[in-house]
Design a protein around this motif. Structure first.
Motif, PDB file in Angstrom:
ATOM      1  N   GLN A  49     -59.491   2.803 -52.605  1.00 30.04           N
ATOM      2  CA  GLN A  49     -59.239   3.553 -53.083  1.00 30.04           C
ATOM      3  C   GLN A  49     -58.483   3.312 -54.866  1.00 30.04           C
ATOM      4  OE1 GLN A  49     -59.885   6.847 -49.688  1.00 30.04           O
ATOM      5  NE2 GLN A  49     -57.499   6.676 -51.666  1.00 30.04           N
ATOM      6  N   MET A  63     -56.607  10.164 -56.068  1.00 29.33           N
ATOM      7  CA  MET A  63     -57.618   9.181 -55.895  1.00 29.33           C
ATOM      8  C   MET A  63     -58.120  10.376 -53.723  1.00 29.33           C
ATOM      9  SD  MET A  63     -60.775   8.166 -55.927  1.00 29.33           S
ATOM     10  CE  MET A  63     -60.856   8.235 -57.735  1.00 29.33           C
ATOM     11  N   THR A  64     -56.753  10.019 -53.535  1.00 29.45           N
ATOM     12  CA  THR A  64     -57.211  10.626 -51.903  1.00 29.45           C
ATOM     13  C   THR A  64     -57.513  11.559 -52.152  1.00 29.45           C
ATOM     14  OG1 THR A  64     -55.062   8.908 -51.260  1.00 29.45           O
ATOM     15  CG2 THR A  64     -55.553  11.187 -50.012  1.00 29.45           C
ATOM     16  N   VAL A  67     -61.212  11.454 -52.316  1.00 34.87           N
ATOM     17  CA  VAL A  67     -61.876  11.520 -51.539  1.00 34.87           C
ATOM     18  C   VAL A  67     -62.408  12.708 -50.155  1.00 34.87           C
ATOM     19  CG1 VAL A  67     -62.641   9.103 -50.361  1.00 34.87           C
ATOM     20  CG2 VAL A  67     -62.401   8.820 -52.446  1.00 34.87           C
ATOM     21  N   ARG A  78     -65.548   6.348 -45.283  1.00 29.76           N
ATOM     22  CA  ARG A  78     -64.839   5.967 -45.811  1.00 29.76           C
ATOM     23  C   ARG A  78     -64.584   5.360 -43.539  1.00 29.76           C
ATOM     24  NH1 ARG A  78     -60.715  10.201 -46.538  1.00 29.76           N
ATOM     25  NH2 ARG A  78     -60.248   9.609 -48.396  1.00 29.76           N
TER      26      ARG A  78
END
Length: 156
Positions: A49, A63-64, A67, A78
């Motif tokens: 990430q 970004m978390t 995703v 993941r």
């Protein structure tokens, strides 16, 4: 031809491409930002990430969220990073890979359709012109950012 006419045309093309992209992405439940993540994964392969955040120039927290949304909708998953148990890799799922392969194919088809009826010489001249405009705009933006303290000064 003055540059303002070129800029007006580029802005018009940008608006048309953005509207088309938004419509097409909306059909499959994606946004531009989420698609950018998929695009990086498609070209760079499984990534952390942190790598994705750097590539998209967003915060790790942002970004978390991207995703998380892509994982919830089945585009990515993941996985533990084999050489570092503390890190995880984000990878495309079969659905994500299929969407990206379709997107790459459709980009090629649109590229061909846009150049339809242009002779090779004109298409090559257009490409050189767009490359020049891109390079100049990049340089101008960097100069502006340096002048306003947003980038470090260049080393001598």
């Amino acid at each position: 031809m003055s540059s303002i006419h070129i800029l007006d045309r580029l802005l018009a093309v940008t608006a048309l491409l953005q509207a088309d992209q938004d419509r097409e992405l909306g059909r499959i439940g994606l946004t531009s930002a989420r698609t950018h993540v998929l695009w990086v994964l498609h070209h760079d392969g499984p990534s952390t990430q942190i790598h994705l955040a750097d590539a998209l120039e967003v915060t790790p927290r942002n970004m978390t969220g991207l995703v998380d949304a892509l994982a919830a909708t089945g585009f990515v998953r993941r996985m533990p990073k084999p050489d570092d148990r503390r890190a995880v890799l984000v990878t495309l799922t079969e659905r994500g890979l299929a969407v990206m392969e379709t997107m790459v194919r459709e980009h090629g088809e649109l590229d061909a359709a846009l150049l339809q009826r242009l002779d090779r010489e004109t298409a090559e001249a257009m490409t050189r012109g767009l490359d020049h405009v891109t390079a100049r705009l990049t340089a101008l933006l960097e100069e502006h950012a340096r002048a306003h303290g947003e980038l470090p000064e260049e080393s001598a």
